[in-house]
Design a protein around this motif. Structure first.
Motif, PDB file in Angstrom:
ATOM      1  N   GLU A  96       0.807  -1.196   0.000  1.00 29.56           N
ATOM      2  CA  GLU A  96       0.000   0.000   0.000  1.00 29.56           C
ATOM      3  C   GLU A  96       0.852   1.263   0.000  1.00 29.56           C
ATOM      4  O   GLU A  96       1.860   1.337   0.687  1.00 29.56           O
ATOM      5  CB  GLU A  96      -0.811  -0.042   1.284  1.00 29.56           C
ATOM      6  CG  GLU A  96      -2.106   0.641   1.168  1.00 29.56           C
ATOM      7  CD  GLU A  96      -2.947   0.356   2.394  1.00 29.56           C
ATOM      8  OE1 GLU A  96      -2.791  -0.702   3.009  1.00 29.56           O
ATOM      9  OE2 GLU A  96      -3.746   1.235   2.713  1.00 29.56           O
ATOM     10  N   GLY A 126      -6.077   2.196   9.329  1.00 29.06           N
ATOM     11  CA  GLY A 126      -5.943   0.760   9.514  1.00 29.06           C
ATOM     12  C   GLY A 126      -5.940   0.309  10.961  1.00 29.06           C
ATOM     13  O   GLY A 126      -5.805  -0.859  11.241  1.00 29.06           O
ATOM     14  N   ASP A 171      -9.263  -5.690   8.637  1.00 32.37           N
ATOM     15  CA  ASP A 171      -8.714  -5.766   7.291  1.00 32.37           C
ATOM     16  C   ASP A 171      -8.460  -7.181   6.801  1.00 32.37           C
ATOM     17  O   ASP A 171      -8.433  -8.133   7.553  1.00 32.37           O
ATOM     18  CB  ASP A 171      -7.404  -4.963   7.232  1.00 32.37           C
ATOM     19  CG  ASP A 171      -7.639  -3.602   6.608  1.00 32.37           C
ATOM     20  OD1 ASP A 171      -8.224  -3.586   5.518  1.00 32.37           O
ATOM     21  OD2 ASP A 171      -7.263  -2.587   7.220  1.00 32.37           O
ATOM     22  N   ARG A 210      -0.398  -2.560  -5.187  1.00 31.18           N
ATOM     23  CA  ARG A 210      -1.314  -3.449  -4.465  1.00 31.18           C
ATOM     24  C   ARG A 210      -1.877  -4.557  -5.346  1.00 31.18           C
ATOM     25  O   ARG A 210      -2.817  -5.240  -4.931  1.00 31.18           O
ATOM     26  CB  ARG A 210      -2.470  -2.639  -3.866  1.00 31.18           C
ATOM     27  CG  ARG A 210      -2.056  -1.813  -2.692  1.00 31.18           C
ATOM     28  CD  ARG A 210      -3.236  -1.087  -2.084  1.00 31.18           C
ATOM     29  NE  ARG A 210      -3.891  -1.863  -1.052  1.00 31.18           N
ATOM     30  CZ  ARG A 210      -4.896  -1.387  -0.298  1.00 31.18           C
ATOM     31  NH1 ARG A 210      -5.338  -0.161  -0.494  1.00 31.18           N
ATOM     32  NH2 ARG A 210      -5.432  -2.132   0.644  1.00 31.18           N
ATOM     33  N   LYS A 217     -13.929  -4.364  -2.052  1.00 33.03           N
ATOM     34  CA  LYS A 217     -13.236  -3.088  -2.199  1.00 33.03           C
ATOM     35  C   LYS A 217     -12.305  -3.154  -3.395  1.00 33.03           C
ATOM     36  O   LYS A 217     -11.993  -4.246  -3.852  1.00 33.03           O
ATOM     37  CB  LYS A 217     -12.469  -2.757  -0.917  1.00 33.03           C
ATOM     38  CG  LYS A 217     -11.209  -3.606  -0.645  1.00 33.03           C
ATOM     39  CD  LYS A 217     -10.607  -3.277   0.713  1.00 33.03           C
ATOM     40  CE  LYS A 217      -9.304  -4.019   0.934  1.00 33.03           C
ATOM     41  NZ  LYS A 217      -8.775  -3.838   2.285  1.00 33.03           N
ATOM     42  N   HIS A 218     -11.821  -2.110  -3.932  1.00 31.42           N
ATOM     43  CA  HIS A 218     -12.151  -0.702  -3.701  1.00 31.42           C
ATOM     44  C   HIS A 218     -12.940  -0.280  -4.926  1.00 31.42           C
ATOM     45  O   HIS A 218     -12.384  -0.295  -6.022  1.00 31.42           O
ATOM     46  CB  HIS A 218     -10.889   0.147  -3.576  1.00 31.42           C
ATOM     47  CG  HIS A 218      -9.876  -0.429  -2.593  1.00 31.42           C
ATOM     48  ND1 HIS A 218      -8.914  -1.344  -2.956  1.00 31.42           N
ATOM     49  CD2 HIS A 218      -9.694  -0.213  -1.271  1.00 31.42           C
ATOM     50  CE1 HIS A 218      -8.172  -1.663  -1.889  1.00 31.42           C
ATOM     51  NE2 HIS A 218      -8.628  -0.988  -0.861  1.00 31.42           N
ATOM     52  N   TYR A 239     -10.455   5.491  -2.999  1.00 27.46           N
ATOM     53  CA  TYR A 239     -10.020   6.866  -2.724  1.00 27.46           C
ATOM     54  C   TYR A 239     -10.120   7.755  -3.963  1.00 27.46           C
ATOM     55  O   TYR A 239     -10.390   8.940  -3.879  1.00 27.46           O
ATOM     56  CB  TYR A 239      -8.542   6.850  -2.323  1.00 27.46           C
ATOM     57  CG  TYR A 239      -8.214   6.385  -0.932  1.00 27.46           C
ATOM     58  CD1 TYR A 239      -8.826   6.940   0.182  1.00 27.46           C
ATOM     59  CD2 TYR A 239      -7.229   5.426  -0.721  1.00 27.46           C
ATOM     60  CE1 TYR A 239      -8.472   6.532   1.459  1.00 27.46           C
ATOM     61  CE2 TYR A 239      -6.868   5.014   0.548  1.00 27.46           C
ATOM     62  CZ  TYR A 239      -7.492   5.573   1.642  1.00 27.46           C
ATOM     63  OH  TYR A 239      -7.142   5.181   2.899  1.00 27.46           O
ATOM     64  N   ASP A 282     -13.234   4.436   1.844  1.00 29.94           N
ATOM     65  CA  ASP A 282     -11.929   3.970   2.290  1.00 29.94           C
ATOM     66  C   ASP A 282     -11.478   4.931   3.394  1.00 29.94           C
ATOM     67  O   ASP A 282     -12.054   6.013   3.567  1.00 29.94           O
ATOM     68  CB  ASP A 282     -10.923   3.937   1.132  1.00 29.94           C
ATOM     69  CG  ASP A 282      -9.721   3.047   1.450  1.00 29.94           C
ATOM     70  OD1 ASP A 282      -9.545   2.681   2.630  1.00 29.94           O
ATOM     71  OD2 ASP A 282      -8.948   2.726   0.525  1.00 29.94           O
TER      72      ASP A 282
HETATM   73  C1  BGC Z   1      -6.811   0.843   2.544  1.00 32.45           C
HETATM   74  C2  BGC Z   1      -7.982  -0.118   2.675  1.00 32.45           C
HETATM   75  C3  BGC Z   1      -8.081  -0.605   4.094  1.00 32.45           C
HETATM   76  C4  BGC Z   1      -8.236   0.605   5.019  1.00 32.45           C
HETATM   77  C5  BGC Z   1      -8.366   0.237   6.473  1.00 32.45           C
HETATM   78  C6  BGC Z   1      -6.857   1.948   3.583  1.00 32.45           C
HETATM   79  O1  BGC Z   1      -5.681   2.679   3.588  1.00 32.45           O
HETATM   80  O2  BGC Z   1      -6.805   1.413   1.260  1.00 32.45           O
HETATM   81  O3  BGC Z   1      -7.832  -1.188   1.776  1.00 32.45           O
HETATM   82  O4  BGC Z   1      -9.141  -1.494   4.232  1.00 32.45           O
HETATM   83  O5  BGC Z   1      -7.085   1.441   4.882  1.00 32.45           O
HETATM   84  O6  BGC Z   1      -7.204  -0.257   6.978  1.00 32.45           O
END
Ligand code: BGC
Length: 820
Positions: free
Chosen positions: A148, A484, A513, A624, A658-659, A705, A737
């Motif tokens: 990420e 997160g 998550d 990702r 998602k997403h 996002y 998100d």
């Molecule tokens: C990520 C998501 C994740 C969320 C919660 C975001 O930064 O893009 O995939 O579920 O954080 O941790």
């Protein structure tokens, strides 16, 4: 190591599952080995094996088995310990230098500006270590990590092989009698400098906590790889470079529908390994048994025979060449797939591949309808996209409207299409089946989304209460949290909805998550203030060495005060990454993985899994991609639906697809604008979500996002209310998100602003996650203020709050009942 019964059971299941996710890419018959032997083990992944990538998808496990450990567990004697030790030294020297470089880049920056830089992945260093370990068998484990916040780079040691890797791999191929290159990677690595010479290549992938043991099983033939690629592997120059990738503001998907094999096949480019390709230890022959058409439903029965010397499973794939006319069309499109059971040498099985003709319809932007054009639909059966036989033709006499849809998703410039599209050979067909036009109409799902009880409750609430229900855990939980890790009821959960209705028996929804398992903090304490996470599960853990002192001090502010109390464990299982799961092409196996996750959700009190992640592998550099399934929407949708069924059979558990949608790059992910045609949006990027919604009935969806054609996906009422709900029948909760105020608003100047709570809730994105004061205020300010950019009505707010209430009542009631 002490383990509970459920942990051992999950490990046993995952050990058997992982090999199905591995893809044997080249084989000269040297493997499997007959017994454990002396083995010369090299490569960055031998000891530093990666079970899954980095970021919110990383699962905190008690232990996972590296390749080195797995081989030793199986009785191999590793003769290259000196090499492995020297490599460790080279790696830590390189890491120190790399961290110092990041530290100096971060000087003077604010924490929110640093987030993407901190995620930069270190490319592999160069070194020269002797490759002289004893034995006649060598294994080289090549690893790549990503995650990420940062995309991959076309540099040696990342997307490309480094000079050291090329030199060592080629030397090993020459100097050992048996040699296997093992790819412990989450996505494509350009293998062109070595692929012709190396005779045995296994895509081990990042197959979770049993990766080392599962690999040893495969090496010894106790198990066998039976995966196939779900994305094309090619040399860098051969990828489609018509569109853009990595731009800060507008990312142009000019390649339109020509994504992955649709591009390679139609533009006449040869990949290194094509979509759908994979060998096994066994060899298979296939023949067409029958082709039938009933209404719009096509069934192809295939007879598959194991003609090799080892057991195995084969994946049959059905592609269709759709006639081009008013629309240009790719050479072929995957329409169905099926995997055999285990077949022993000499055994055979007839398997059925089914699909409905309307699933092949293309979106016509002029009239906002899905159409099937007149002509011959050529059916091709095979075991990879480049090894098929024509098995029939479905003939449609007249161009037919399949479905009336809406003008949703905004507008983009016209897209590119290949000048001289390759048309696959079409020998005189054996079977021509006439399709009746009336059979291909697709019916709209029935809509009875609203739960009248929840609506009644929402109507009785104050504006402030409604606003709180639409901003995640704002009543304290989301405040001060980091992306997160903002949950409070369950340590290390990513977030939760508001608890303001607890006294009425309506509990918050707890979210954790994924997608490679359930991400919680492994240890937690309980004191008079509730639970607290122990050890890191935040996004910056392990990155402290990259931060300048003043930034470390800023981050310290987020540290919770010293706490005490009893310590507990919540051990979760790390599954194979999303791409690896899809590589199994086995929906039953994925349902079983969902079952493992659902079991752990029940155990630890989680309601919503923030997975499956199902964005399309548009470009091989997306950081990702490893979390996502494929370049193809059919396989993405089917795998997501299977995981959903597995999770949701557990009382009180739901998934979050998602997403949604077009989150195909990490760079500037909060404000990048995906610019694409409505046809590409519908036929490629939304199609997998639609399949997962229709076949899996997920409890929730998370918006992305990014913006889509100039508007944030969370602020696109056309996609959320019209497409997702009215056209596909989705009945759950839509959440954003995770947007922290600093990350959305601070930082350098960008063309597009961040998404806002009023804009999102107003568009049908029911909850802003993780929720904060600013979101709450924005909603209250916009209520009834017709002059603001995104006004909100009380009715609209009630509707979203009611959805949150309804889901919370449904899931928590089911959980309570199952406990009684
Ligand atoms: C990520 C998501 C994740 C969320 C919660 C975001 O930064 O893009 O995939 O579920 O954080 O941790």
């Amino acid at each position: 190591m002490d383990m509970e019964k459920y942990e051992l059971e999950h490990i046993e299941k995952l050990r058997a599952i992982a090999p199905e996710c591995m893809v044997l890419l080249k084989s000269d018959g040297s493997f499997p080995l007959s017994e454990p032997c002396k083995i010369a083990l090299y490569g960055n992944g031998a000891r530093h094996t990666i079970k899954g990538g980095t970021g919110s998808g990383d699962v905190n496990v008690k232990h996972f088995v590296t390749v080195e450990e797995g081989l030793e567990n199986a009785g191999f004697s590793i003769t290259s310990k000196a090499w492995l030790g020297s490599y460790d030294v080279k790696l830590s020297e390189a890491r120190e230098k790399f961290n110092a470089g990041i530290k100096s880049r971060l000087k003077g920056m604010k924490p929110h500006e640093a987030i993407f830089i901190l995620e930069t992945v270190m490319p592999e260093p160069d070194y020269d270590l002797p490759l002289d370990a004893e034995g006649d068998t060598a294994i080289y484990v090549l690893t790549r990590n990503s995650g990420e916040g940062a995309d991959r780079n076309v540099v040696p040691g990342d997307f490309e092989l480094s000079e050291t890797e090329i030199r060592d791999i080629l030397r090993l191929q020459d100097s050992y009698e048996k040699f296997m290159l093992v790819l412990n990677v989450g996505g494509v690595t350009d293998l062109s400098p070595v692929v012709d010479k190396v005779q045995n290549i296994l895509l081990l992938s990042q197959t979770g906590m049993t990766i080392g043991d599962s690999f040893a099983d495969v090496l010894l033939g106790k198990s066998y790889p039976s995966g196939k690629l779900t994305s094309t592997w090619a040399a860098w120059d051969d990828y489609c470079h018509e569109g853009s990738f990595g731009d800060a503001d507008d990312v142009k998907y000019s390649e339109g529908i020509y994504v992955g094999y649709r591009y390679f096949d139609t533009a006449g480019k040869n990949p290194i390994f094509p979509f759908g390709y994979g060998l096994g230890y066994a060899d298979f022959a296939f023949a067409v048994e029958s082709v039938t058409l009933e209404g719009a439903k096509v069934t192809v029965d295939a007879r598959v025979s194991n003609i090799g010397r080892h057991p195995g499973k084969e994946v049959m794939q059905l592609y269709v060449s759709v006639p081009a006319g008013r629309f240009d069309q790719p050479s072929q499109t995957l329409a169905a797939f099926a995997k055999t059971d285990e077949l022993l040498p000499g055994e055979e099985q007839v398997i059925s591949l089914r699909f409905a003709m309307y699933e092949l319809a293309s979106f016509d932007e002029k009239i906002s309808c899905a159409l099937l054009e007149r002509g011959d639909y050529v059916l091709r059966l095979g075991n990879s996209s480049r090894n098929t036989v024509v098995c029939g033709v479905v003939r449609l006499g007249d161009t037919t409207l399949v479905e009336r849809l809406s003008d949703s998703g905004g507008l983009a410039d016209p897209t590119w299409s290949p000048d001289n599209p390759v048309r696959l050979p079409n020998p005189e067909p054996l079977r021509v089946l006439e399709l009746n036009a009336v059979d291909v109409m697709r019916l709209r799902p029935e809509m009875h989304e609203h739960d009248s009880n929840a609506l009644k409750i929402a109507a009785s609430l104050t504006d402030e209460e409604l606003a709180k229900l639409c901003v995640g855990g704002y009543d304290g939980a989301g405040e001060g949290g980091m992306i997160g890790n903002s949950g409070i009821a369950v340590a290390g959960a990513a977030g939760e909805t508001s608890g303001i209705l607890r006294d009425r028996g309506i509990e918050p929804l707890i979210m954790a998550d994924g997608p490679a398992g359930l991400r919680l903090s492994r240890e937690y304490g309980v004191d008079e203030n509730g639970v607290y996470a122990i050890g890191g599960s935040g996004p910056f853990d392990g990155k402290q060495d990259m931060m300048p002192d003043e930034m470390l001090a800023e981050f310290k502010k987020f540290d919770a005060p010293e706490r005490h109390g009893e310590i507990h464990e919540q051990n979760c299982s790390a599954l194979p990454i999303g791409t690896a799961l899809a590589q199994s092409w086995n929906t039953e196996l994925c349902e079983l993985c969902g079952d493992i996750v659902g079991d752990e959700m029940e155990r630890f009190g989680v309601n919503l899994w923030l997975a499956p992640a199902m964005n399309i592998h548009r470009f091989p550099l997306c950081g990702r991609n490893f979390e996502y399934f494929s370049e193809d929407p059919l396989i993405s949708g089917k795998i997501a639906a299977a995981l959903t069924r597995g999770v949701q059979k557990h009382p009180g558990c739901g998934v979050t697809l998602k997403h949604f949608a077009c989150n195909n790059q990490e760079f500037n992910r909060l404000r990048s604008n995906s610019v694409l045609s409505q046809r590409a949006l519908r036929d490629i990027y939304l199609r997998g979500f639609r399949i997962a919604v229709e076949e899996g009935r997920p409890a929730a969806v998370m918006t992305s996002y990014n913006l889509i054609n100039g508007e944030h996906s969370s602020q696109r009422e056309d996609l959320l209310e019209t497409v997702l709900r009215s056209e596909w029948g989705f009945k759950g909760v839509v959440m954003s998100d995770w947007v922290m105020p600093d990350f959305a608003e601070g930082g350098e100047e960008h063309k597009y602003p961040g998404a806002c709570a009023n804009g999102s809730v107003g568009a049908g994105n029911d909850v802003m996650m993780p929720g904060c004061e600013q979101d709450y205020q924005n909603i209250l300010k916009a209520l009834g203020d017709k002059t603001c950019e995104y006004p909100l009505t009380r009715k609209r707010l009630e509707k979203s709050a009611a959805r949150v209430i309804a889901l919370s009542m449904k899931l928590n009631k089911a959980r309570k009942e199952s406990k009684n």
